[in-house]
Scaffold this motif. Structure first.
Motif, short mmCIF file in Angstrom:
data_model
loop_
_atom_site.label_atom_id
_atom_site.label_comp_id
_atom_site.label_asym_id
_atom_site.label_seq_id
_atom_site.Cartn_x
_atom_site.Cartn_y
_atom_site.Cartn_z
N GLY A 81 0.79 -1.19 -0.03
CA GLY A 81 -0.09 -0.07 0.04
C GLY A 81 0.78 1.09 -0.05
N PHE A 82 2.22 1.32 -0.56
CA PHE A 82 3.05 2.36 -0.36
C PHE A 82 2.64 3.57 -1.17
CE2 PHE A 82 6.81 4.43 -2.32
CZ PHE A 82 7.30 5.14 -1.27
N SER A 83 1.86 3.31 -2.35
CA SER A 83 1.20 4.56 -3.04
C SER A 83 0.58 5.50 -2.33
CB SER A 83 0.35 4.04 -4.19
OG SER A 83 -0.55 3.40 -3.79
N THR A 84 -0.12 5.06 -1.33
CA THR A 84 -0.80 6.03 -0.60
C THR A 84 -0.08 7.03 0.57
OG1 THR A 84 -0.72 4.38 1.53
CG2 THR A 84 -2.97 4.55 -0.04
N LEU A 85 1.29 6.44 0.76
CA LEU A 85 2.34 7.14 1.34
C LEU A 85 2.75 8.45 0.60
CD1 LEU A 85 4.23 4.67 3.47
CD2 LEU A 85 2.66 6.27 4.18
N VAL A 86 3.00 7.99 -0.89
CA VAL A 86 3.50 8.86 -1.81
C VAL A 86 2.50 10.01 -2.26
CG1 VAL A 86 4.63 9.17 -4.37
CG2 VAL A 86 5.15 7.22 -2.91
N VAL A 87 1.37 9.73 -2.52
CA VAL A 87 0.22 10.25 -2.99
C VAL A 87 0.01 11.51 -1.49
CG1 VAL A 87 -2.26 10.60 -3.26
CG2 VAL A 87 -0.91 8.71 -4.34
N SER A 88 -0.14 11.06 -0.58
CA SER A 88 -0.24 12.05 0.48
C SER A 88 0.93 12.60 1.03
CB SER A 88 -0.78 11.11 1.91
OG SER A 88 0.22 10.37 2.22
N GLY A 89 2.05 12.51 0.57
CA GLY A 89 3.33 13.34 0.95
C GLY A 89 3.78 12.79 2.32
N ASP A 90 3.21 11.61 2.68
CA ASP A 90 3.73 11.27 4.31
C ASP A 90 5.07 10.47 4.00
OD1 ASP A 90 1.55 11.97 5.56
OD2 ASP A 90 0.29 10.16 5.36
N PHE A 91 5.50 10.05 3.03
CA PHE A 91 6.85 9.40 2.62
C PHE A 91 7.98 10.49 2.90
CE2 PHE A 91 10.47 7.83 -0.02
CZ PHE A 91 10.72 6.62 0.78
N ASP A 92 7.60 11.67 2.62
CA ASP A 92 8.62 12.96 3.10
C ASP A 92 8.80 12.81 4.40
OD1 ASP A 92 7.70 13.04 0.38
OD2 ASP A 92 8.20 15.46 0.68
N ARG A 93 8.03 12.54 5.34
CA ARG A 93 8.17 12.45 6.81
C ARG A 93 9.22 11.28 7.25
NH1 ARG A 93 4.37 10.79 10.13
NH2 ARG A 93 2.88 10.35 8.39
N LEU A 94 9.00 10.08 6.43
CA LEU A 94 9.81 9.01 6.71
C LEU A 94 11.12 9.47 6.50
CD1 LEU A 94 6.89 7.90 6.82
CD2 LEU A 94 7.99 5.63 5.68
N LEU A 95 11.34 10.12 5.25
CA LEU A 95 12.78 10.45 4.95
C LEU A 95 13.55 11.25 5.92
CD1 LEU A 95 12.30 11.30 1.19
CD2 LEU A 95 13.21 9.23 2.14
N PHE A 250 17.66 2.77 -5.12
CA PHE A 250 17.63 3.65 -6.28
C PHE A 250 16.37 4.85 -6.49
CE2 PHE A 250 16.89 4.38 -10.81
CZ PHE A 250 18.10 5.06 -11.12
N GLY A 251 15.35 4.05 -6.18
CA GLY A 251 14.21 4.86 -6.26
C GLY A 251 14.08 6.09 -5.10
N VAL A 252 14.68 5.41 -3.99
CA VAL A 252 14.57 6.52 -2.93
C VAL A 252 15.40 7.49 -3.16
CG1 VAL A 252 15.30 6.98 -0.42
CG2 VAL A 252 14.10 4.92 -1.01
N ARG A 253 16.90 7.34 -3.85
CA ARG A 253 17.43 8.43 -4.20
C ARG A 253 16.95 9.35 -5.12
NH1 ARG A 253 21.50 4.12 -3.94
NH2 ARG A 253 21.52 4.03 -6.31
N HIS A 254 16.19 9.06 -6.03
CA HIS A 254 15.66 9.77 -7.30
C HIS A 254 14.03 10.36 -6.89
CE1 HIS A 254 18.88 7.63 -9.34
NE2 HIS A 254 18.96 8.61 -10.04
N TYR A 255 13.75 10.07 -5.57
CA TYR A 255 12.52 10.68 -5.30
C TYR A 255 12.70 12.15 -5.02
CZ TYR A 255 8.50 11.43 -2.20
OH TYR A 255 7.31 11.95 -1.90
N ARG A 256 11.86 12.89 -5.69
CA ARG A 256 11.87 14.33 -5.51
C ARG A 256 10.97 14.99 -4.47
NH1 ARG A 256 14.44 16.41 -9.74
NH2 ARG A 256 15.11 15.19 -11.59
N GLY A 257 10.09 14.27 -4.00
CA GLY A 257 9.05 14.75 -2.92
C GLY A 257 7.92 15.34 -3.42
N THR A 258 6.94 15.75 -2.51
CA THR A 258 5.60 16.31 -2.84
C THR A 258 5.92 17.86 -3.34
OG1 THR A 258 4.98 16.80 -0.77
CG2 THR A 258 4.42 14.58 -1.55
N GLY A 259 6.98 18.47 -2.73
CA GLY A 259 7.05 19.81 -2.86
C GLY A 259 6.37 20.79 -2.01
#
Length: 260
Positions: A81-95, A250-259
């Motif tokens: 269910g990772f896509s929900t973290l990306v869509v909501s921007g919550d993955f930025d918190r994890l970083l 590799f994907g984490v290194r190229h993640y640009r965030g939600t802005g």
């Protein structure tokens, strides 16, 4: 690992706050796979079986694969269910937290109601074992455990690859279900019933054959050559998981965030 089990403890307590709902969902998960197993049973009763394989031998493969899938769904649901973290921007918190992203995403979600599916798989597995004339040795018991664990690692690797694609596609792609649900349906039968391209793909690309069909030949005493090699094949799941984790990094290194 202490952090991982802390995540697990917190989410288990939260899900048990609604005990009736939890146990009803678990009961539903127990009965859902029975429809699939019933199809297997009626196929054997109607057509007499798969050439070279008895009902209980196939049921043993069925139990192994479905238990592996249940473990992966329970413990690696965060990546599914990772896509929900990306869509909501919550993955930025994890970083910005002082822990690795893998352990945090793993700990973001557990589906403990999958114990119902695990229980059903255990029933099928035990029933098949009791009806097969296998002379169990410590090596064969270890092989069976590695088959279940290896299958869970392969499903986990597929979940991780699908989550990695979310860094570019944002939403998870349904094509991954071809290899999760489709892989589960394919691997619950002996691999020798399929055509050569399918055998090659699910042996050398996504090695489901290495955690079901091939080590099963060792358990049943049908291995051609050294049976120890067949028994160790579930370790190939690690060779599949490691590139999946590398792709994730590799994907984490190229993640640009939600802005935001």
């Amino acid at each position: 690992m202490r952090l991982y089990f802390k995540y697990m403890s917190i989410l288990l307590r939260s899900q048990l706050e609604y005990r009736a709902s939890f146990w009803m969902l678990s009961l539903g998960q127990f009965f859902i796979p029975f429809s699939i197993f019933a199809g297997l049973y009626f196929m054997f009763s109607r057509f007499g079986g798969i050439p070279g394989w008895s009902f209980y031998e196939t049921a043993l493969i069925f139990g192994v694969i479905h238990m592996s899938f249940s473990l992966a769904e329970c413990l690696v649901r965060g990546f599914d269910g990772f896509s929900t973290l990306v869509v909501s921007g919550d993955f930025d918190r994890l970083l910005v937290r002082p822990r690795g992203t893998v352990i945090q995403v793993l700990g973001s979600k557990f589906e403990f109601t999958r114990i119902g599916r695990m229980a059903q798989s255990t029933v099928v597995l035990v029933w098949a074992i009791l009806n097969l004339p296998i002379a169990w040795t410590p090596l064969k018991i270890l092989t069976l455990v590695m088959m279940i664990a290896g299958g869970a690692l392969i499903f986990a690797g597929i979940f991780i690859l699908n989550a990695t694609l979310c860094f570019w596609t944002v939403q998870a792609l349904e094509v991954a279900n071809i290899f999760t649900d489709g892989g589960r349906e394919m691997a619950q039968y002996p691999l020798n019933i399929y055509r050569k391209p399918v055998k090659i793909f699910f042996t050398f690309i996504i090695p489901f054959a290495c955690v079901s069909y091939l080590p099963m030949l060792s358990l049943l005493g049908r291995a051609k050559g050294h049976s120890l090699l067949y028994s160790l094949l579930p370790l190939a799941s690690l060779l599949f998981l490691l590139p999946c984790l590398a792709a994730w990094r590799f994907g984490v290194r190229h993640y640009r965030g939600t802005g935001s």
